[in-house]
Design a protein around this motif. Structure first.
Motif, PDB file in Angstrom:
ATOM      1  N   LYS A  33       2.891  11.506   3.336  1.00  0.00           N
ATOM      2  CA  LYS A  33       2.212  10.564   4.230  1.00  0.00           C
ATOM      3  C   LYS A  33       2.202  11.093   5.663  1.00  0.00           C
ATOM      4  O   LYS A  33       3.034  11.909   6.056  1.00  0.00           O
ATOM      5  CB  LYS A  33       2.839   9.179   4.166  1.00  0.00           C
ATOM      6  N   TYR A  34       1.235  10.605   6.413  1.00  0.00           N
ATOM      7  CA  TYR A  34       1.100  10.967   7.817  1.00  0.00           C
ATOM      8  C   TYR A  34       1.990  10.070   8.663  1.00  0.00           C
ATOM      9  O   TYR A  34       2.071   8.873   8.426  1.00  0.00           O
ATOM     10  CB  TYR A  34      -0.355  10.812   8.261  1.00  0.00           C
ATOM     11  N   VAL A  93      -0.944  10.377  15.296  1.00  0.00           N
ATOM     12  CA  VAL A  93      -0.448  10.999  14.067  1.00  0.00           C
ATOM     13  C   VAL A  93      -0.106  12.453  14.390  1.00  0.00           C
ATOM     14  O   VAL A  93      -0.933  13.194  14.923  1.00  0.00           O
ATOM     15  CB  VAL A  93      -1.503  10.922  12.941  1.00  0.00           C
ATOM     16  N   PHE A 150       2.577  15.566   8.752  1.00  0.00           N
ATOM     17  CA  PHE A 150       2.423  15.124   7.358  1.00  0.00           C
ATOM     18  C   PHE A 150       3.712  15.475   6.635  1.00  0.00           C
ATOM     19  O   PHE A 150       4.056  16.644   6.487  1.00  0.00           O
ATOM     20  CB  PHE A 150       1.231  15.832   6.709  1.00  0.00           C
ATOM     21  N   ARG A 151       4.461  14.473   6.236  1.00  0.00           N
ATOM     22  CA  ARG A 151       5.752  14.684   5.562  1.00  0.00           C
ATOM     23  C   ARG A 151       5.880  13.744   4.377  1.00  0.00           C
ATOM     24  O   ARG A 151       5.530  12.580   4.458  1.00  0.00           O
ATOM     25  CB  ARG A 151       6.914  14.387   6.515  1.00  0.00           C
ATOM     26  N   THR A 208       3.269   8.896  12.658  1.00  0.00           N
ATOM     27  CA  THR A 208       2.986   8.901  14.093  1.00  0.00           C
ATOM     28  C   THR A 208       4.222   9.387  14.833  1.00  0.00           C
ATOM     29  O   THR A 208       5.321   9.469  14.268  1.00  0.00           O
ATOM     30  CB  THR A 208       2.630   7.490  14.597  1.00  0.00           C
TER      31      THR A 208
END
Length: 120
Positions: free
Chosen positions: A62-63, A55, A58-59, A65
Motif C-alpha cells: 500500500k501507498y 504519498v 509504497f510498502r 503518506t
C-alpha cells in the motif's frame, strides 16, 4: 578522510599555500551525502509541516503518506533533532561500506532514507 592527517601535514610544510598546491581532491561523491545534518533536518521538518498528506512510499502492498510513515515510526516533527537523526560520520565510517550506509539512514530508518535521500 583516509589521508586527512597526511594531507594536513603536507599542507603545513608547504612554504607557499595557494589554490595550485592544495593537496585535497574529492572525486567520489555520494548523492546521499549532499546535505549536512542541519539542512536535512530543516528539510524533513518543512515537509512534515507543509506536505504531510503527500504519498511518499509504497510498502507492504500500500501507498503511505508522510504522516503515516512518521506515525508508524512513533515520531513527530517535535521529536526530530540532529541527535535523533544520528547521521554524523567519522573516520571509521569510511573504511567500511556497511557502516557508511547505516550512518545515512535518518533515525536509523531505511524508509526515511528512501524518502528523503535516495535518488529514484
Amino acid at each position: 578522510m583516509l589521508n586527512a592527517d597526511k594531507e594536513f601535514l603536507a599542507q603545513k610544510v608547504a612554504p607557499h599555500r595557494d589554490f595550485y598546491n592544495v593537496r585535497k581532491v574529492d572525486t567520489h561523491i555520494h548523492h546521499s551525502a549532499c546535505m549536512h545534518q542541519k539542512h536535512l533536518l530543516r528539510f524533513i521538518k518543512s515537509k512534515l509541516r507543509k506536505e504531510p498528506d503527500e504519498v511518499v512510499i509504497f510498502r507492504d502492498g500500500k501507498y503511505l503518506t508522510l504522516r503515516e510513515v512518521f506515525e508508524s515510526l512513533n515520531l513527530t516533527g517535535y521529536d526530530l533533532n540532529v541527535d535523533t537523526l544520528d547521521m554524523h560520520a567519522d573516520k571509521n565510517t569510511f573504511h567500511r561500506f556497511d557502516k557508511f550506509n547505516l550512518k545515512y539512514n535518518p533515525c536509523g530508518q531505511s524508509r526515511l532514507r528512501e524518502i528523503f535521500i535516495k535518488q529514484v
